[in-house]
Scaffold this active site. Structure first.
Site, mmCIF file in Angstrom:
data_model
loop_
_atom_site.group_PDB
_atom_site.id
_atom_site.type_symbol
_atom_site.label_atom_id
_atom_site.label_comp_id
_atom_site.label_asym_id
_atom_site.label_seq_id
_atom_site.Cartn_x
_atom_site.Cartn_y
_atom_site.Cartn_z
ATOM 1 N N GLN A 69 -18.938 -17.285 33.077
ATOM 2 C CA GLN A 69 -19.004 -15.857 33.357
ATOM 3 C C GLN A 69 -20.028 -15.562 34.446
ATOM 4 O O GLN A 69 -20.910 -16.367 34.721
ATOM 5 C CB GLN A 69 -19.325 -15.094 32.068
ATOM 6 C CG GLN A 69 -18.237 -15.289 31.019
ATOM 7 C CD GLN A 69 -18.478 -14.515 29.744
ATOM 8 O OE1 GLN A 69 -18.974 -13.394 29.775
ATOM 9 N NE2 GLN A 69 -18.126 -15.101 28.610
ATOM 10 N N LYS A 101 -27.980 -11.214 33.751
ATOM 11 C CA LYS A 101 -26.688 -11.109 33.076
ATOM 12 C C LYS A 101 -26.368 -9.630 32.913
ATOM 13 O O LYS A 101 -27.117 -8.900 32.252
ATOM 14 C CB LYS A 101 -26.714 -11.804 31.715
ATOM 15 C CG LYS A 101 -26.779 -13.327 31.826
ATOM 16 C CD LYS A 101 -26.551 -14.009 30.489
ATOM 17 C CE LYS A 101 -26.592 -15.519 30.640
ATOM 18 N NZ LYS A 101 -26.350 -16.221 29.360
ATOM 19 N N PHE A 114 -36.934 -17.889 35.036
ATOM 20 C CA PHE A 114 -36.524 -19.261 35.312
ATOM 21 C C PHE A 114 -37.625 -20.229 34.905
ATOM 22 O O PHE A 114 -38.814 -19.901 34.959
ATOM 23 C CB PHE A 114 -36.254 -19.441 36.808
ATOM 24 C CG PHE A 114 -34.826 -19.183 37.211
ATOM 25 C CD1 PHE A 114 -34.084 -18.168 36.652
ATOM 26 C CD2 PHE A 114 -34.232 -19.962 38.194
ATOM 27 C CE1 PHE A 114 -32.773 -17.931 37.028
ATOM 28 C CE2 PHE A 114 -32.928 -19.734 38.593
ATOM 29 C CZ PHE A 114 -32.194 -18.721 38.015
ATOM 30 N N ASP A 152 -22.159 -20.951 20.187
ATOM 31 C CA ASP A 152 -21.970 -21.599 21.490
ATOM 32 C C ASP A 152 -23.182 -22.446 21.886
ATOM 33 O O ASP A 152 -23.795 -22.226 22.925
ATOM 34 C CB ASP A 152 -21.701 -20.513 22.543
ATOM 35 C CG ASP A 152 -21.345 -21.092 23.901
ATOM 36 O OD1 ASP A 152 -20.666 -22.125 23.938
ATOM 37 O OD2 ASP A 152 -21.740 -20.503 24.921
ATOM 38 N N GLU A 182 -31.701 -28.725 26.076
ATOM 39 C CA GLU A 182 -32.512 -29.396 27.089
ATOM 40 C C GLU A 182 -33.936 -29.620 26.599
ATOM 41 O O GLU A 182 -34.441 -28.881 25.741
ATOM 42 C CB GLU A 182 -32.553 -28.569 28.387
ATOM 43 C CG GLU A 182 -31.206 -28.453 29.073
ATOM 44 C CD GLU A 182 -31.291 -27.692 30.397
ATOM 45 O OE1 GLU A 182 -32.379 -27.655 31.015
ATOM 46 O OE2 GLU A 182 -30.261 -27.126 30.801
ATOM 47 N N ASP A 214 -29.815 -19.918 27.100
ATOM 48 C CA ASP A 214 -28.445 -19.411 27.117
ATOM 49 C C ASP A 214 -27.998 -18.901 25.750
ATOM 50 O O ASP A 214 -27.244 -19.561 25.028
ATOM 51 C CB ASP A 214 -27.493 -20.513 27.611
ATOM 52 C CG ASP A 214 -26.201 -19.927 28.182
ATOM 53 O OD1 ASP A 214 -26.100 -18.700 28.276
ATOM 54 O OD2 ASP A 214 -25.291 -20.715 28.515
#
Length: 486
Positions: free
Chosen positions: A159, A175, A281, A348, A353, A368
Site C-alpha cells: 500500500q 501513512k 525512521f 500481519d 527485525e 509496521d
C-alpha cells in the site's frame, strides 16, 4: 566514523531515516477544526493539541503513576560500547570535530544534535529509547509540526506510503488515512488485503510504551496539506502525476503500489487536508545494519493453505530446538510480540527485525503495525497460538500485564490518556479501548492455564533478578484461571 553531515547525506536516500530539532508550528496543524468547529487546542482535554510536549503525561495522571511504579523503574545493566548502536565519542563527536564549521564552533555537545540524531545515538542493545527520555517527546512534537521539504513514494510494500524529508534532513514514513475511526475491517477481507490504518500506527506506539517494551519507533499523527506539503514539494513524477481534483472539488492522489492505488481508491483531502501518521525512521542501513527474521508463526498468506503451526499443536517444541530460539530471550521476545499483536488484533506479523551489531542477544523491533485495531468486535484468538503452544513468558511482562488489569492502572484508561496528547485525538474510538481490556484478560487467562498445567517456574522466566519492591503488588505464583475470571 561518520560526521553529522554524512548522516544527513544518508537520510536523503529513500531507504533512510528520521526526525528533527525544529518545533516550527504549522498554522493548519495547530488550529485545525475539531468536532463542531472547535479547534484542537480548545476542546477542553488536557494536552490535546495544545500540549507542547505531546508524549509527556500531566502531573497527577494515571500515566505518571504507572511510569513511577517500581515495575517501570527497573534499571538496565550498565552499558558498554558493545551495547550501544553508536559510540558518540568516536563515531560522531570526533568526526564532527574534523568538520571545519564544527571545529570553529569549539566543544561539541550532544544537546546541539537534531532530535532525530539524538534518538539514533540513544539506541542500545536493550531498548530503542529509554524511559522518560525528553528527546522522544521533542521528536513527537517535531513529527507533528516541522516543515516538510520533500516527499517521495516508498518502494516496496502493498500500500501507498510516503517518505517525508524535513528541513534538517530528518525523515519520517507517512501513512495516510484510509478509513474513518468508526469503520471496521470488512468481514470478508483476508488479513493480507486489509487496509493499513494511520491511527493503528499511532496507537501501536503508545501501547508499546505503556507495556514498557519501547520497541516501536516514535509515531505522531499530523494533518498534512496535500497541495503545499506533498504535491508542491515532491520531485517524484510518478507521484505528482496521480494528483487530481475530484467532482467534489477535493484534492486527491493515489500514487503507485500493489493494492488500492487507483482512481477508485484515491486519497482525498477536505478539500486538501489529509490525516496521516508519521513514524520516525531508524538509522540508515548503511550505518546500522538490521537482520530480518521470518516469524516462526508466520501465516500462510494464502486463501486456502494453512501454516504448519495452525495444524501441529506441538509446533513450539520444534521452534524451541531451533536457533536463535533455543537459548537467550529470543523466544520470550516473540511471546512479547505475540501479546502486543493480540491486544491490537494485528494478524500481519510475517517478519521481524533486529540490529545486526547486537547479534542474537537483543530485542525485536516492532515495526509496521498499520493492520492493527481493525476489528474491535472480534478477538482473533489465533494470534495467541504462540503463547498457548509455548506457555512461556517473561516475569517482567507477566507482572506488568497483571498491573494493567487492575482498576487503578486499567489499560484502556491509560491508552486514552496517552493518545489524548496526539494531534489527531481521539485516535481510537471507545470500543477499541474496551477491546484492549477484554483482550488483556484473555492473555492472562491463557497464562493462568499454562501455569496450572506446567507450574509457575516452567512458564514464567525470571528476567528481573531479585525485585523485592514488587512483591507487595502481586503474588504471581498463585495466579490461577479462577482468579483471572473473577
Amino acid at each position: 566514523p561518520h560526521t553529522l553531515r554524512i548522516l544527513q547525506d544518508f537520510s536523503n536516500e529513500p531507504s533512510s531515516n528520521l526526525t528533527s530539532h525544529s518545533l516550527e508550528e504549522r498554522p493548519e496543524a495547530a488550529h485545525r477544526p475539531g468536532p463542531a468547529g472547535q479547534s484542537r487546542g480548545s476542546r477542553g482535554s488536557p494536552g490535546q493539541g495544545s500540549n507542547p510536549r505531546p508524549g509527556a503525561p500531566a502531573q497527577g495522571s494515571r500515566l505518571s503513576a504507572l511510569f513511577a511504579h517500581p515495575l517501570y523503574t527497573v534499571a538496565l545493566p550498565a552499558l558498554t560500547d558493545e551495547d550501544t548502536l553508536f559510540n558518540v565519542n568516536t563515531d560522531i563527536r570526533g568526526a564532527q570535530a574534523r568538520d571545519e564549521d564544527k571545529a570553529r564552533a569549539g566543544e561539541l555537545s550532544a544537546d546541539s544534535y537534531p532530535n532525530w540524531l539524538r534518538f539514533h545515538i540513544g539506541i542500545n542493545r536493550f531498548e530503542l529509547y529509554s524511559r522518560h527520555n525528553p528527546v522522544i517527546d521533542a521528536m513527537l512534537a517535531d513529527l507533528a509540526a516541522q516543515r516538510i521539504t520533500s516527499v517521495a513514494m516508498k518502494s516496496g510494500g502493498t500500500q501507498l506510503k510516503l517518505i517525508m524529508t524535513f528541513h534538517n534532513y530528518g525523515q519520517a514514513l507517512f501513512k495516510p488515512m484510509k478509513q474513518t475511526r468508526e469503520q471496521e475491517t470488512p468481514p470478508d477481507f483476508f488479513y493480507f488485503s486489509d487496509f493499513e490504518r494511520h491511527n493503528a500506527e499511532i496507537a501501536a506506539y503508545h501501547l508499546d510504551r505503556i507495556l514498557d517494551f519501547r520497541r516501536v519507533p516514535p509515531v505522531a499523527g499530523r494533518l498534512v496539506n496535500m497541495t503545499k506539503e506533498i504535491r508542491d514539494v515532491t520531485r517524484d513524477k510518478k507521484l505528482w502525476r496521480t494528483f487530481f481534483i475530484s467532482p467534489a472539488n477535493n484534492i486527491c492522489f493515489y500514487g503507485e503500489c500493489s493494492y488500492y492505488c487507483s482512481t477508485e481508491h484515491a486519497l482525498c483531502g477536505r478539500p486538501d487536508q489529509i490525516e496521516g501518521s508519521l513514524a520516525a525512521f531508524l538509522p540508515d542501513l548503511a550505518l546500522a545494519k538490521r537482520k530480518t527474521w521470518r516469524n516462526p508463526w508466520r501465516r500462510s498468506y494464502h486463501k486456502r493453505k494453512k501454516a504448519e503451526w495452525e495444524v501441529d499443536p506441538d509446533y513450539c517444541e520444534e521452534v524451541k530446538q531451533t536457533p536463535p530460539y533455543d537459548s537467550g530471550f529470543r523466544l520470550l521476545d516473540v511471546m512479547d510480540m505475540t501479546i502486543f499483536d493480540f491486544l491490537m488484533g494485528n494478524m500481519d506479523r510475517h517478519h521481524y527485525e533486529t540490529f545486526e551489531k547486537f547479534g542474537n542477544e537483543t530485542f525485536i523491533i516492532h515495526l509496521d503495525n498499520g493492520r492493527g485495531f481493525g476489528k474491535h468486535s472480534h478477538d482473533e484468538l489465533s494470534i495467541l497460538v504462540p503463547l498457548s503452544q509455548c506457555c512461556r513468558v517473561k516475569k517482567s511482562t507477566h507482572l506488568r500485564l497483571q498491573l494493567l488489569a487492575r482498576e487503578e492502572f486499567r489499560l484502556s484508561v491509560l491508552m486514552e490518556e496517552s493518545l489524548r496528547r496526539d494531534r489527531l485525538a481521539p485516535v481510537l474510538i471507545r470500543p477499541h479501548l474496551e477491546a484492549l481490556d477484554r483482550r488483556l484478560r484473555l492473555v492472562l487467562s491463557v497464562l493462568a492455564d499454562c501455569i496450572e498445567k506446567d507450574g509457575y517456574s516452567s512458564v514464567v522466566e525470571d528476567d528481573m533478578g531479585p525485585a523485592p519492591e514488587t512483591a507487595h503488588f502481586v503474588n504471581p505464583a498463585h495466579t490461577s484461571r479462577r482468579a483471572q475470571k473473577r
